[in-house]
Motif scaffolding. Sequence first.
Motif: not given
Length: 260
Positions: A233-260
């Motif tokens: 079954a498809r699992a729920a995705g990760i939701r990022i709530i932008d409290d000013g650090s949304g960009g860093r969280q997104l970049a961290g996720y991409l780096i962790a999964h070797k997408l960038v």
Amino acid sequence: MNIVVLVKQVPDTAAERTLSGTDHILDRENADRVLDEINERAAEEALTLKEAVGAEVTVVSMGPDSALDAIRKVLAMGADRGIQIRDDRLAGADVVTTAKVLAAAVRTVEDVDLVLAGNATTDGQASAVPAIVADLLGLPQLTHARELTVEPGRVLAERETENGEATLDAPLPALVSVMEKINEPRYPSFKGIMAAKKKPVETVDLDDLFPDADDTGFLVTRTRVVDAVPRPARAAGIRIIDDGSGGRQLAGYLIAHKLV
């Protein structure tokens, strides 16, 4: 002009498909069975050519007793005669065996000018049978056609590619496999349905097609499914709530999964 169209009966794509618990292959007994939708388009193309250039259309199908329904539907659409290959020894046949048997059935039709088939079926989706049939019959093959033109002694097919379009040209006799974009199949009329009941359908088996063959050397399938599990079954995705650090969280996720 003589046209042979290859069709197959498959489990209805609108119904839930399940796997057999014993051999892990598609459970065909507990699903409604219909004429494969891409094969139906191949049949429509054969009938369009029949009306345009004048031809006799023979529909060929391999399967159990119920496969006769698929043949009868194409006859109701306007085909002239049918050949059903029915043999319990062919249950579970792989693409190579299927192609060998279909090619043998095509050889029983005299002076074939064109063989038409769907480029794939919705159950197996191997997309290999038409090409193997063409090779066995020694015919040029024009595959994945989205538009077809027949000229005296030649056939032209337009194919979609990743980079654009390609036009294929071959002398007749030839084999053409079509894709789902080629046409919209007609609905059989009441008159056509009634007429189909009187059209000839020949039933053949392996002994008819291969009278000199040794049963012990006829490999129906060369592979078997060892295990199969349902898609998770498809699992729920990760939701990022932008409290000013949304960009860093997104970049961290991409780096962790070797997408960038």
